[in-house]
Scaffold this motif. Structure first.
Motif, PDB file in Angstrom:
ATOM      1  N   THR A 162     -18.022 140.320  81.002  1.00  0.00           N
ATOM      2  CA  THR A 162     -18.751 139.481  81.948  1.00  0.00           C
ATOM      3  C   THR A 162     -18.953 140.157  83.294  1.00  0.00           C
ATOM      4  N   SER A 205     -22.981 146.313  79.248  1.00  0.00           N
ATOM      5  CA  SER A 205     -22.249 145.895  78.059  1.00  0.00           C
ATOM      6  C   SER A 205     -23.260 145.347  77.064  1.00  0.00           C
ATOM      7  N   ARG A 262     -22.861 140.076  77.151  1.00  0.00           N
ATOM      8  CA  ARG A 262     -22.231 139.491  78.333  1.00  0.00           C
ATOM      9  C   ARG A 262     -22.110 137.971  78.208  1.00  0.00           C
ATOM     10  N   THR A 302     -21.585 131.535  81.618  1.00  0.00           N
ATOM     11  CA  THR A 302     -21.781 132.933  81.973  1.00  0.00           C
ATOM     12  C   THR A 302     -22.163 133.034  83.448  1.00  0.00           C
ATOM     13  N   PRO A 354     -26.449 144.829  82.201  1.00  0.00           N
ATOM     14  CA  PRO A 354     -25.800 144.355  80.972  1.00  0.00           C
ATOM     15  C   PRO A 354     -26.737 143.537  80.088  1.00  0.00           C
TER      16      PRO A 354
END
Length: 309
Positions: free
Chosen positions: A6, A11, A14, A21, A141
């Motif tokens: 996060t 990434s 996420r 989120t 991300p």
């Protein structure tokens, strides 16, 4: 590289299952009409005219795209973004990806990170993998990747902060893919409206595109009246784009924020109407490149807008 993270480093997933989120701070946006600072474009270096829709197929049959003219038109579009001080980021061009110029199809940016879509046509699926590499290079991300069915970025239409209109035409975005994305954003607390459209219209951003806060371009002749009523119930002023102009991608504009827009040169009724409302309108000739299946909005992915949380 991590699969789930996060934080704001790159990434591959996420999104928090079940919602919650946190929005990004370095990238993203609250809506599609705040001041555009960074945009993702695709190069037309390897552009080819393929039958990606009934509209592009009609042009391919009757008057195929002159690729050199199309490339010059794209250069004019790039110059318009530069004129307005927008930072331009580009996908790395690849000869195997002739439709990569339509950077909104293979991914879509959100306040939480990028969504990697699932392209409908087999010859375009490589664009999704290339998009992942682009976001890794930029350090943006991935919010998540669509897996339930096909889904393309032109069908993800942030109408205002916390509210998204998702198009579903069946041929390019399937209901299964649309509902997967809808579930993600409902879990984040968003209002989500699905628009079932005829596949002839390809994506919802052919007929509905936000311009400014509570101000939206709509082709009322081909948009479900319930969608128009819904927009008006939310306080949106509608500027109607004629059907003929819409079929030439005339509603497919790009909002730059602060009452500035980029509009196709052929969409004169829209450009004149926006000027009458006090907008600064940059018109760009896109007639040749749009023969291949998309317009100004299709060729741009907002990566950051001022006001992002």
């Amino acid at each position: 590289m991590t699969l789930h993270n996060t934080a704001e480093s790159f990434s591959l997933q996420r999104r928090l299952v079940g919602g919650g989120t946190p929005p990004l701070t370095k990238w993203g946006f609250r809506n599609e009409t705040d001041t555009l600072t960074d945009v993702l474009l695709g190069s037309p270096a390897h552009l080819r005219h393929l039958a990606t829709s009934s509209l592009s197929r009609k042009h391919l049959r009757e008057a195929p795209c002159n690729v050199q003219v199309a490339q010059a038109q794209h250069a004019e579009l790039v110059a318009a973004y530069q004129h307005f001080g927008v930072n331009i980021h580009m996908h790395t061009p690849s000869p195997e990806l002739p439709m990569q110029v339509y950077s909104r199809d293979s991914s879509v940016m959100t306040p939480y990170g990028a969504i990697i879509t699932a392209m409908a046509q087999w010859w375009r699926r490589g664009e999704n993998y290339a998009a992942i590499r682009t976001y890794e290079k930029l350090g943006i991300p991935i919010y998540d990747m669509v897996t339930a069915g096909t889904f393309e970025g032109g069908d993800f239409n942030v109408i205002e902060e916390g509210c998204v209109l998702i198009g579903c035409g069946g041929a390019r975005t399937q209901e299964e893919g649309a509902r997967q994305v809808a579930d993600w954003f409902e879990s984040e607390g968003w209002e989500v409206r699905l628009a079932f459209i005829d596949e002839y219209y390809v994506h919802i951003d052919l007929m509905v595109v936000p311009i400014a806060d509570k101000f939206t371009a709509v082709c009322e002749a081909c948009t479900d009246p319930s969608i128009v009523t819904w927009l008006k119930s939310k306080g949106h002023k509608i500027i109607d784009v004629p059907f003929r102009d819409t079929m030439a991608l005339g509603c497919n504009l790009m909002s730059l924020g602060r009452d500035r827009v980029i509009v196709p040169n052929s969409s004169r009724a829209l450009a004149d109407g926006l000027r009458a409302h006090g907008f600064e309108v940059a018109t760009v000739e896109t007639g040749e490149i749009s023969k291949t299946g998309g317009g100004i909005h299709c060729m741009a992915q907002a990566l950051k807008r001022d006001g992002a949380v």
